[in-house]
Write a protein that holds these residues in place. Structure first.
Motif, PDB file in Angstrom:
ATOM      1  N   VAL A 115      33.282  -2.052  -3.803  1.00  0.00           N
ATOM      2  CA  VAL A 115      34.742  -1.989  -3.874  1.00  0.00           C
ATOM      3  C   VAL A 115      35.239  -2.485  -2.527  1.00  0.00           C
ATOM      4  O   VAL A 115      34.853  -1.967  -1.473  1.00  0.00           O
ATOM      5  CB  VAL A 115      35.209  -0.535  -4.123  1.00  0.00           C
ATOM      6  CG1 VAL A 115      36.719  -0.422  -3.971  1.00  0.00           C
ATOM      7  CG2 VAL A 115      34.757  -0.072  -5.515  1.00  0.00           C
ATOM      8  N   TRP A 116      36.077  -3.525  -2.559  1.00  0.00           N
ATOM      9  CA  TRP A 116      36.489  -4.160  -1.303  1.00  0.00           C
ATOM     10  C   TRP A 116      37.839  -3.638  -0.847  1.00  0.00           C
ATOM     11  O   TRP A 116      38.817  -3.715  -1.569  1.00  0.00           O
ATOM     12  CB  TRP A 116      36.536  -5.676  -1.477  1.00  0.00           C
ATOM     13  CG  TRP A 116      35.209  -6.276  -1.824  1.00  0.00           C
ATOM     14  CD1 TRP A 116      34.853  -6.826  -3.019  1.00  0.00           C
ATOM     15  CD2 TRP A 116      34.052  -6.379  -0.977  1.00  0.00           C
ATOM     16  NE1 TRP A 116      33.541  -7.264  -2.966  1.00  0.00           N
ATOM     17  CE2 TRP A 116      33.033  -7.003  -1.727  1.00  0.00           C
ATOM     18  CE3 TRP A 116      33.783  -6.004   0.340  1.00  0.00           C
ATOM     19  CZ2 TRP A 116      31.762  -7.261  -1.202  1.00  0.00           C
ATOM     20  CZ3 TRP A 116      32.524  -6.259   0.859  1.00  0.00           C
ATOM     21  CH2 TRP A 116      31.540  -6.878   0.094  1.00  0.00           C
ATOM     22  N   LYS A 117      37.862  -3.098   0.371  1.00  0.00           N
ATOM     23  CA  LYS A 117      39.114  -2.589   0.951  1.00  0.00           C
ATOM     24  C   LYS A 117      39.228  -3.144   2.371  1.00  0.00           C
ATOM     25  O   LYS A 117      40.069  -3.962   2.651  1.00  0.00           O
ATOM     26  CB  LYS A 117      39.099  -1.064   0.936  1.00  0.00           C
ATOM     27  CG  LYS A 117      40.445  -0.424   1.102  1.00  0.00           C
ATOM     28  CD  LYS A 117      40.413   1.029   0.620  1.00  0.00           C
ATOM     29  CE  LYS A 117      41.794   1.657   0.639  1.00  0.00           C
ATOM     30  NZ  LYS A 117      42.288   1.880   1.989  1.00  0.00           N
ATOM     31  N   GLU A 118      38.306  -2.679   3.236  1.00  0.00           N
ATOM     32  CA  GLU A 118      38.319  -3.167   4.627  1.00  0.00           C
ATOM     33  C   GLU A 118      38.084  -4.677   4.676  1.00  0.00           C
ATOM     34  O   GLU A 118      38.623  -5.362   5.545  1.00  0.00           O
ATOM     35  CB  GLU A 118      37.213  -2.470   5.439  1.00  0.00           C
ATOM     36  CG  GLU A 118      37.408  -0.984   5.643  1.00  0.00           C
ATOM     37  CD  GLU A 118      38.660  -0.684   6.430  1.00  0.00           C
ATOM     38  OE1 GLU A 118      38.934  -1.416   7.389  1.00  0.00           O
ATOM     39  OE2 GLU A 118      39.366   0.273   6.055  1.00  0.00           O
ATOM     40  N   CYS A 119      37.238  -5.157   3.788  1.00  0.00           N
ATOM     41  CA  CYS A 119      36.834  -6.576   3.830  1.00  0.00           C
ATOM     42  C   CYS A 119      37.563  -7.406   2.779  1.00  0.00           C
ATOM     43  O   CYS A 119      37.161  -8.555   2.520  1.00  0.00           O
ATOM     44  CB  CYS A 119      35.332  -6.710   3.613  1.00  0.00           C
ATOM     45  SG  CYS A 119      34.330  -5.700   4.705  1.00  0.00           S
ATOM     46  N   ALA A 120      38.605  -6.847   2.149  1.00  0.00           N
ATOM     47  CA  ALA A 120      39.248  -7.549   1.032  1.00  0.00           C
ATOM     48  C   ALA A 120      39.758  -8.931   1.467  1.00  0.00           C
ATOM     49  O   ALA A 120      39.623  -9.914   0.724  1.00  0.00           O
ATOM     50  CB  ALA A 120      40.387  -6.709   0.477  1.00  0.00           C
ATOM     51  N   PHE A 121      40.298  -9.022   2.669  1.00  0.00           N
ATOM     52  CA  PHE A 121      40.829 -10.301   3.131  1.00  0.00           C
ATOM     53  C   PHE A 121      39.716 -11.357   3.190  1.00  0.00           C
ATOM     54  O   PHE A 121      39.883 -12.491   2.727  1.00  0.00           O
ATOM     55  CB  PHE A 121      41.482 -10.145   4.511  1.00  0.00           C
ATOM     56  CG  PHE A 121      42.013 -11.436   5.063  1.00  0.00           C
ATOM     57  CD1 PHE A 121      43.264 -11.906   4.712  1.00  0.00           C
ATOM     58  CD2 PHE A 121      41.226 -12.203   5.925  1.00  0.00           C
ATOM     59  CE1 PHE A 121      43.738 -13.126   5.198  1.00  0.00           C
ATOM     60  CE2 PHE A 121      41.685 -13.420   6.417  1.00  0.00           C
ATOM     61  CZ  PHE A 121      42.943 -13.877   6.055  1.00  0.00           C
TER      62      PHE A 121
END
Ligand code: FEO
Length: 392
Positions: A226-232
């Motif tokens: 699940v991408w949050k910190e690395c979503a960008f």
């Protein structure tokens, strides 16, 4: 089960046993089939998982919601790695409504014999209230099948993106990323994209434009963390790959019967190394343990701007594993690459000519006529130093 937020629970599974994804693509680090619960006054399950995980999957769901029923099963994508357990969910939760779009209807009937009355058909922008939050649906055709849609949960700024932003590689017990995790998955994400979705650059660009209108803070894909910190970083990589953007570097791809074309490939790699030119090398005949073959070669075609292909002449044609690679390039509509061919022959130099013809037909820039060489490889017959200078 892992809690992602107050409303979202991860109920996916890791598959560490499967050798080949889609029966084709090696899985040295496994793969996850991600499924999510959105728990509100109503409970929605987003996608299911591959068959073989029936008991584990139901346990995960029950751990999250206990005896509460699943009210809705949202089917973002019908490929069986996500839809195989639809019938299991229908059996476990007899009143569940299955949320699909019009293109999904014939597929779900064909795979599961699902009756019409169980289906809730939604269209572009439709909203389904779960109580204090709601799900919104946006079509994302050909990312990766025509029926694909994504589900947006505005109250959590979360998109359930289907295969988009997915990657090979199993996930940790807590699937949510942390700073730096993207770099650990980067190569497997490129390999996943190039192997599975690589043909669909234009539809991925269309989907990215659509998503750019949403204030996405969390990406819940069907494969990988699940991408949050690395979503960008993840979105930026998918954007670059779907534009077929690459960096300067060389992907050497070869097949060899008796080691002569392989020796030429190794010689080129050594010359590139000496010059500090980024490169990757792939043996399509997979003579060494751990070789990724076409799968790994495609990954590096999506990284580097130059493809150098080695093939011996075989039955007056291209060596079959190399032909398979060329077919894979063509299928992915790869564009904007420099190309060079080499290879050994014994009495008729056909492979280099045929490789050049195929590359030209794909619109690649041919860097020269290529280097067919008779019989055994020697530096005199096949000067890889000169070729490395040309590729610099
Ligand atoms: Fe992961 Fe297209 O299915």
């Amino acid at each position: 089960m892992k809690k992602i937020s107050d409303r979202i629970f991860y109920v996916g599974v890791n598959d560490d046993d499967k050798a080949l994804f889609e029966g084709l693509w090696p899985l040295p680090y496994g793969v996850s089939y991600n499924s999510y619960l959105v728990v509100d006054e109503k409970v929605a399950l987003i996608d299911t998982v591959e068959c073989g995980f029936e008991e584990e999957y139901l346990d995960e769901i029950r751990e999250a919601i206990g005896e509460k029923p699943v009210d809705y099963l949202v089917v973002n994508h019908m490929e069986p790695d996500h839809s195989s357990l639809i019938s299991l969910i229908c059996a476990a939760y007899p009143d569940v409504k299955i949320v699909v779009n019009a293109k999904t209807v014939p597929m779900i009937k064909g795979y599961h014999g699902t009756p019409e009355e169980r289906l809730l058909v939604v269209g572009e922008g439709d909203t389904l209230s779960l109580g204090t939050c709601s799900l919104n649906f946006y079509m994302a055709p050909m990312v990766h099948w025509p029926e694909t849609m994504v589900t947006w949960l505005p109250e959590e700024k979360t998109v359930f993106s289907g295969d988009a932003f997915g990657t090979f590689g199993a996930v940790a017990d807590d699937p949510t990323d942390e700073e730096g995790l993207f770099e650990q998955y980067r190569d497997e994400m490129i390999r996943y994209y190039s192997n599975i979705v690589g043909k669909y650059g234009v539809p991925v660009q269309t989907a990215l434009k659509k998503l750019s209108a949403l204030p996405v803070e969390r990406i819940c894909s069907t494969h990988g963390p699940v991408w949050k910190e690395c979503a960008f970083d993840v979105v930026a990589l998918y954007d670059r790959m779907s534009r077929y953007e690459v960096e300067r570097g060389v992907c050497i791809v070869y097949g060899s019967m008796y080691g002569n074309t392989a020796a030429a490939a190794d010689a080129l790699a050594m010359e590139l190394e000496k010059r500090g030119i980024p490169y990757a090398i792939h043996d399509l005949a997979c003579n060494n343990a751990g070789e990724l073959g076409v799968s790994g070669a495609l990954r590096d075609v999506f990284k580097y701007d130059t493809i150098v292909v080695g093939s011996p002449t075989y039955n007056n044609g291209i060596f079959p594993p190399v032909e398979t690679f060329m077919n894979a390039l063509q299928a992915r509509l790869i564009k904007g690459r420099r190309f060079y061919a080499f290879g050994s022959y014994t009495w008729a130099p056909a492979s280099v000519r045929l490789l050049n013809e195929r590359a030209a037909a794909m619109g690649f820039e041919l860097l020269g006529e290529g280097l067919p060489f008779p019989q055994a490889y020697t530096e005199q017959k096949c000067d890889m130093s000169k070729l490395a200078d040309l590729l610099a």
